[in-house]
Design an enzyme around this catalytic site. Structure first.
Site, PDB file in Angstrom:
ATOM      1  N   LYS A 142       0.841  -1.193   0.000  1.00 34.01           N
ATOM      2  CA  LYS A 142       0.000   0.000   0.000  1.00 34.01           C
ATOM      3  C   LYS A 142       0.876   1.242   0.000  1.00 34.01           C
ATOM      4  O   LYS A 142       1.880   1.311   0.716  1.00 34.01           O
ATOM      5  CB  LYS A 142      -0.924  -0.007   1.217  1.00 34.01           C
ATOM      6  CG  LYS A 142      -1.909   1.159   1.249  1.00 34.01           C
ATOM      7  CD  LYS A 142      -2.877   1.059   2.419  1.00 34.01           C
ATOM      8  CE  LYS A 142      -3.886   2.202   2.395  1.00 34.01           C
ATOM      9  NZ  LYS A 142      -4.865   2.125   3.494  1.00 34.01           N
ATOM     10  N   SER A 217      -9.501   2.422   1.988  1.00 35.42           N
ATOM     11  CA  SER A 217      -8.601   3.175   1.122  1.00 35.42           C
ATOM     12  C   SER A 217      -7.548   2.302   0.440  1.00 35.42           C
ATOM     13  O   SER A 217      -6.854   2.754  -0.478  1.00 35.42           O
ATOM     14  CB  SER A 217      -7.882   4.258   1.936  1.00 35.42           C
ATOM     15  OG  SER A 217      -7.081   3.677   2.952  1.00 35.42           O
ATOM     16  N   SER A 241     -10.185   0.074   6.199  1.00 34.37           N
ATOM     17  CA  SER A 241      -9.535   0.195   4.891  1.00 34.37           C
ATOM     18  C   SER A 241      -8.798  -1.045   4.402  1.00 34.37           C
ATOM     19  O   SER A 241      -8.330  -1.057   3.269  1.00 34.37           O
ATOM     20  CB  SER A 241      -8.563   1.387   4.899  1.00 34.37           C
ATOM     21  OG  SER A 241      -9.273   2.589   4.978  1.00 34.37           O
TER      22      SER A 241
END
Length: 552
Positions: A142, A217, A241
């Site tokens: 990420k 996210s 997320s």
């Protein structure tokens, strides 16, 4: 090729100590060194911290409602001028870096034809150790997690252009375990959205219906795993997320117990709700990746208890779970935004586990709803203070601070703050309003009540091994059009966290697993377990996964 910067921290500090001026010396050599230092001190060097002007200090005084005279301000400045010399010393010292152990090249930004879902922010090729738990596994990281030498923008113009000089601890652990990192996964703007349309590089598209949201996210991480472009990915989770994109992409996502996996070096959103964890195609891989990344980080992450124990989670995976007690949380169903097909599919999936020996029943847990209110009460103020005003690191704790990222964010907020998403602007304004008008009272009270809510859940887990509910109570919606109103952006980015955010508040581990599809879109079931009992949580999820696949 990056220069390897790994070195013993003790050596770093020994190097640093040699730079500190000697105030007491007796030998001729030391006196000569002192004389040389004095000569050097006479040569001009730009100050690390400028002494504030009278006008600057007067403005600050007015901000705090301080009544000061011009003479007082000048004396304050004289005091500060003396104190500023310490910053010159600090600025001259090398600081210890997190290690960079494996060679790599900077990589590249992929072209649209090789990035059709826009799930990659950056491609690279970093091979870890030849052997280990993750040998042969490919991974995406990420893009709020630093990888040395690889550009990182956290989905935002605020950080664009930043290239970290260190690997976050979780990255080093992956490489030490034999993992092969193929790139950075796209994220929402500063990771603050549960949808997938606020990244400044464009929307991240659902792998099953490309005009729908992929969740956020950690959107890119979920999409890349679902599309088979990597075997595994790392996500971050402050309100859901990891679990939300995993749900809408139809894969497995695990938010571990608070502190089990170190967040050392990552961009923090709010230190009390920061999590990092696996996103994988199946439960076994989630357990395997957790084995590689979990564990105490020598005090570098203040979220972690000292006596942290990591288990062989893959050894707990079995298909039959006799005696396991599963509670279906009533408060997780029938919400204003719930869709009937989602509620029905999750309840059906939960009751199916009676066929593998589990005892399943519905249970009321009123604290589930309260957890969401607490998230709102301390989350917005905390996130504004930590991620925005605190430049992703904050202060007042002992641990590792990603100082280069702090510097980059500070500059970015000064120059590109108007380019942030409307959600981030709203968070900043609301958080600052709460701080200025209410002095942090509600943040403090909500954090205190959080302890009681956490204990209430712990008591529920005396009667149940796992709690279940829909991860998100509705299916992935379509991505919004260009003419979306600001008020609609808030709804589209934040209306999916009702079931996920409470377990960021309490710190209990939570996993999402796909229960099937409705209208061509995945539906996820969330399982929540006792703190630091990921073994049981993964065991139950694995048992359900095998049952689900058997019944296909």
């Amino acid at each position: 090729m990056l220069r390897l910067v790994q070195q013993c921290r003790a050596n770093v500090w020994r190097t640093a100590s040699s730079v500190v001026p000697r105030y007491c010396s007796s030998s001729p050599d030391e006196r000569q060194q002192s004389s040389d230092s004095s000569t050097q001190d006479e040569i001009y060097k730009a100050p690390a911290v400028r002494v504030p002007t009278v006008d600057k200090l007067a403005k600050l005084a007015r901000k705090f409602n301080l009544d000061t005279t011009a003479d007082e301000l000048q004396q304050y400045i004289d005091f500060m001028a003396s104190a500023c010399k310490s910053f010159d010393v600090v600025d001259s010292l090398p600081e210890p870096l997190l290690p960079v152990k494996y060679p790599r090249t900077p990589g590249y930004r992929p072209r649209p034809e090789e990035n059709k879902h826009n799930a990659w922010y950056w491609r690279c090729d970093i091979k870890g150790a030849d052997t280990g738990k993750l040998a042969g596994k490919t991974l995406a990281i990420k893009d709020n997690i630093p990888v040395a030498g690889v550009p990182m923008m956290n989905g935002s113009y605020v950080l664009e252009g930043y290239v970290p000089e260190f690997d976050a601890t979780i990255v080093t652990r992956i490489l030490d375990a034999g993992g092969h990192i193929l790139g950075k996964a796209s994220v929402e703007d500063m990771c603050f959205s549960g949808s997938s349309f606020t990244s400044v590089k464009g929307p991240i598209r659902n792998p099953h219906k490309t005009d729908h949201s992929s969740g956020g996210s950690s959107a890119g991480s979920g999409v890349l795993v679902a599309c088979g472009e990597v075997d595994m990915a790392i996500g971050g989770d402050q309100g859901g997320s990891i679990r939300m994109p995993s749900t809408w992409c139809g894969v497995v996502g695990l938010k571990p117990t608070f502190g089990l996996v170190p967040c050392t070096g990552t961009i923090s959103m709010e230190v009390t709700i920061d999590f990092a964890g696996p996103i994988t195609k199946n439960v076994y891989d989630a357990a395997l990746l957790l084995e590689a990344i979990a564990g105490y980080d020598d005090g570098l992450d203040p979220r972690q208890p000292v006596d942290l124990e990591v288990k062989e989670y893959t050894e707990a995976l079995v298909t039959e779970i006799p005696g396991t007690r599963i509670g279906i949380v009533k408060e997780g169903f029938g919400l204003p935004m719930s869709e009937e097909d989602v509620d029905t599919m999750v309840k059906k999936a939960a009751f199916q586990m009676t066929s593998v020996g589990a005892a399943v029943e519905e249970v009321s847990v009123p604290e589930h709803t309260l957890g969401g209110h607490l998230f709102t009460a301390f989350g917005f103020e905390g996130i504004a203070g930590m991620m925005i005003k605190g430049c992703g690191a904050g202060s007042q704790y002992k641990g590792y601070y990603p100082s280069s990222a702090v510097n980059a964010l500070h500059r970015g907020y000064r120059t590109r703050i108007n380019d942030m998403s409307h959600i981030l602007k709203g968070v900043l304004l609301f958080g600052e309003y709460l701080k200025q008008d209410y002095g942090g009272y509600f943040y403090a009270k909500a954090q205190n009540i959080r302890m009681d809510v956490t204990k209430a859940f712990d008591r529920v887990f005396e009667d149940y091994d796992v709690l279940v509910m829909p991860t998100i109570p509705f299916k992935a919606p379509k991505l919004p059009n260009q003419d979306i109103a600001v008020s609609e952006i808030f709804t589209a980015g934040l209306n999916m966290i009702a079931n996920t955010a409470p377990y960021n508040v309490t710190g209990h581990p939570a996993l999402t697993i796909n229960t099937g599809f409705s209208d061509g879109l995945p539906v996820g079931m969330m399982m929540v377990g006792r703190k630091f009992d990921e073994s049981t949580l993964l065991k139950v999820a694995y048992s359900y996964e095998k049952l689900r696949d058997k019944n296909k």
